[in-house]
Design a protein around this motif. Structure first.
Motif, short mmCIF file in Angstrom:
data_model
loop_
_atom_site.label_atom_id
_atom_site.label_comp_id
_atom_site.label_asym_id
_atom_site.label_seq_id
_atom_site.Cartn_x
_atom_site.Cartn_y
_atom_site.Cartn_z
N PHE A 6 -2.20 -1.26 -3.49
CA PHE A 6 -3.27 -0.41 -2.96
C PHE A 6 -2.73 1.01 -2.85
N ILE A 7 -3.51 1.97 -3.33
CA ILE A 7 -3.12 3.37 -3.25
C ILE A 7 -4.09 4.11 -2.36
N VAL A 8 -3.56 4.81 -1.35
CA VAL A 8 -4.36 5.75 -0.56
C VAL A 8 -4.10 7.11 -1.18
N ASN A 9 -5.08 7.62 -1.90
CA ASN A 9 -4.88 8.80 -2.74
C ASN A 9 -5.27 10.09 -2.03
N SER A 10 -4.25 10.82 -1.61
CA SER A 10 -4.45 12.15 -1.02
C SER A 10 -3.82 13.22 -1.92
N LYS A 11 -3.58 12.86 -3.15
CA LYS A 11 -2.85 13.74 -4.08
C LYS A 11 -3.74 14.77 -4.75
N GLY A 12 -5.05 14.51 -4.80
CA GLY A 12 -5.94 15.47 -5.44
C GLY A 12 -6.09 15.30 -6.93
N VAL A 13 -5.58 14.18 -7.47
CA VAL A 13 -5.77 13.85 -8.88
C VAL A 13 -6.25 12.41 -8.97
N THR A 14 -6.71 11.99 -10.14
CA THR A 14 -7.25 10.65 -10.29
C THR A 14 -6.14 9.60 -10.35
N LYS A 15 -6.54 8.37 -10.10
CA LYS A 15 -5.59 7.26 -10.20
C LYS A 15 -5.00 7.18 -11.60
N GLU A 16 -5.83 7.41 -12.60
CA GLU A 16 -5.38 7.33 -13.99
C GLU A 16 -4.30 8.36 -14.26
N GLN A 17 -4.49 9.56 -13.73
CA GLN A 17 -3.48 10.61 -13.91
C GLN A 17 -2.17 10.24 -13.22
N ILE A 18 -2.29 9.63 -12.06
CA ILE A 18 -1.09 9.23 -11.32
C ILE A 18 -0.30 8.19 -12.10
N LEU A 19 -1.00 7.19 -12.60
CA LEU A 19 -0.32 6.06 -13.24
C LEU A 19 0.22 6.39 -14.63
N LYS A 20 -0.14 7.57 -15.16
CA LYS A 20 0.42 8.00 -16.45
C LYS A 20 1.89 8.39 -16.32
N ASN A 22 -0.24 -5.01 -14.99
CA ASN A 22 -1.29 -6.02 -15.03
C ASN A 22 -2.65 -5.52 -14.56
N GLY A 23 -2.74 -4.24 -14.25
CA GLY A 23 -4.03 -3.67 -13.83
C GLY A 23 -4.47 -4.09 -12.45
N HIS A 24 -3.50 -4.40 -11.58
CA HIS A 24 -3.83 -4.81 -10.21
C HIS A 24 -3.58 -3.66 -9.23
N VAL A 25 -4.20 -2.52 -9.50
CA VAL A 25 -4.05 -1.34 -8.66
C VAL A 25 -5.42 -0.94 -8.13
N PHE A 26 -5.52 -0.81 -6.82
CA PHE A 26 -6.80 -0.51 -6.17
C PHE A 26 -6.68 0.79 -5.38
N GLU A 27 -7.64 1.66 -5.55
CA GLU A 27 -7.55 3.00 -4.98
C GLU A 27 -8.53 3.21 -3.83
N TYR A 28 -8.03 3.86 -2.76
CA TYR A 28 -8.86 4.28 -1.64
C TYR A 28 -8.49 5.72 -1.30
N ASP A 29 -9.43 6.47 -0.75
CA ASP A 29 -9.15 7.86 -0.45
C ASP A 29 -8.89 8.05 1.04
N ARG A 30 -8.69 9.30 1.44
CA ARG A 30 -8.30 9.61 2.81
C ARG A 30 -9.39 9.31 3.84
N VAL A 85 0.87 -1.17 0.00
CA VAL A 85 0.00 0.00 0.00
C VAL A 85 0.91 1.22 0.00
N LEU A 86 0.57 2.20 -0.84
CA LEU A 86 1.32 3.45 -0.92
C LEU A 86 0.39 4.60 -0.62
N TRP A 87 0.88 5.54 0.17
CA TRP A 87 0.10 6.75 0.47
C TRP A 87 0.65 7.88 -0.38
N LEU A 88 -0.18 8.41 -1.28
CA LEU A 88 0.23 9.47 -2.19
C LEU A 88 -0.31 10.81 -1.70
N THR A 89 0.59 11.76 -1.51
CA THR A 89 0.21 13.12 -1.15
C THR A 89 0.70 14.06 -2.24
#
Length: 335
Positions: free
Chosen positions: A272-286, A298-306, A211-215
């Motif tokens: 698993f991504i805890v997304n506190s970055k303020g952008v979408t998962k798709e934008q992050i993974l670009k 492989n598309g095994h990325v799951f997103e959760y918010d704060r 799990v990674l926490w993105l800010t």
């Protein structure tokens, strides 16, 4: 829990990203309902004795006189433990002038007023508590303990940099005279862990999980032994990525920054991504830095918010994390 540990959102809201009254019946997340003893029948000569005032020694060696039936408890950042025991505090932890709270507990804590995370004396006093539970020794450093103790009996739960959540939970339960209820909560939690561990072993074997926490400023990984790392790797027995092992050897905080270079090298099968970055998962993974990670490929990325429980610790937070892992991975496997 300790002020040296990472309190989610304290950093983001305060400029340093890392570092209820009475009881209510609670049935969600394995919590134990708090009930009153039934009245004795006319033929029963025995009588129910009211709970007696007790003197307990806290983590700092203070002998604290615990009220027989505390009704106005302040226990900032210990709310997960209280709710699991069917107890509502008189105030709940918050940062950012009350704008950010432990969202995952709000079903149970709805309507409970907030108190600043640093527990100003005036704020504590305004709630007229009859018991104060302190998360760690650092909260009462210097002469703070004496000041809080003037307001109400003050019990410091832990003295470590990071306290084991189970021990912390049992200590809180002892103070509240709910040790038997706490044992049941942990028994139920262990059953859930065992069942989840078996399902995940069958589904993904030894595949690595992180799990990674993105800010806005950085990306953080959990300590292998703390917070969500403790749930993923100790409880569920999932495979730890080498980069998290390496960081955990010297890290003291719950969450620790990882360089973009190391992030790009991570061999993670399920992410698993805890997304506190303020952008979408798709934008992050670009961003090309993510391109080489197997989970991304492989598309095994799951997103959760704060608002999720991933940044917290306790029986309720951990149960919710386990549900998230099962729902995400098993659904992916059944596609």
């Amino acid at each position: 829990m300790n002020w040296k540990r990472t309190y989610p959102w304290v950093g983001l809201l305060l400029g340093a990203v890392i570092a209820g009254s009475g009881c209510s019946n609670t049935t969600d997340h394995g919590a134990v309902s708090s009930t009153s003893p039934s009245a004795s029948s006319p033929d029963d000569s025995s009588t129910v004795k009211p709970a007696a005032e007790r003197v307990l020694k806290d983590a700092l060696g203070h002998e604290v006189k615990i009220p027989s039936n505390p009704q106005r408890i302040v226990a900032s950042y210990l709310e997960d433990h209280l709710v699991a025991l069917g107890v509502k505090p008189v105030a709940q932890w918050s940062v950012g002038n009350g704008k950010s709270v432990q969202s995952y507990l709000q079903k149970e804590l709805y309507g409970i007023p907030t108190i600043p995370s640093d527990l100003p004396f005036e704020s504590v006093m305004s709630f007229a508590p009859d018991l104060i539970l302190m998360d760690s020794a650092e909260q009462v450093a210097g002469d703070k303990y004496a000041q809080y103790a003037k307001i109400a009996p003050t019990f410091t739960v832990g003295n470590g940099v990071n306290n084991d959540w189970r021990q912390e939970f049992m200590t809180v339960a002892e103070v509240l005279n709910k040790s038997e209820e706490a044992k049941k909560v942990l028994e139920n939690y262990d059953v859930k862990v065992k069942e989840a561990k078996e399902k995940l072993k069958q589904a993904i074997g030894n595949k690595s999980v992180a799990v990674l926490w993105l800010t806005e400023k950085a990306v953080y990984v959990p300590n292998e032994h703390l917070s969500s790392g403790d749930v993923l790797y100790r409880d569920l027995g999932l495979t730890v990525p080498e980069e998290i092992k390496e960081i955990s050897e010297t890290a003291k905080a719950n969450w620790n920054p990882i360089t973009m270079e190391k992030l790009a090298q991570m061999n993670i099968d399920y992410l698993f991504i805890v997304n506190s970055k303020g952008v979408t998962k798709e934008q992050i993974l670009k961003d090309p830095v993510w391109a080489g990670i197997p989970a991304v490929k492989n598309g095994h990325v799951f997103e959760y918010d704060r608002t999720s429980s991933w940044l917290y610790t306790g029986a309720i937070a951990n149960r919710q994390m386990i549900d998230n892992v099962l729902e995400s991975i098993l659904k992916e496997k059944n596609k």
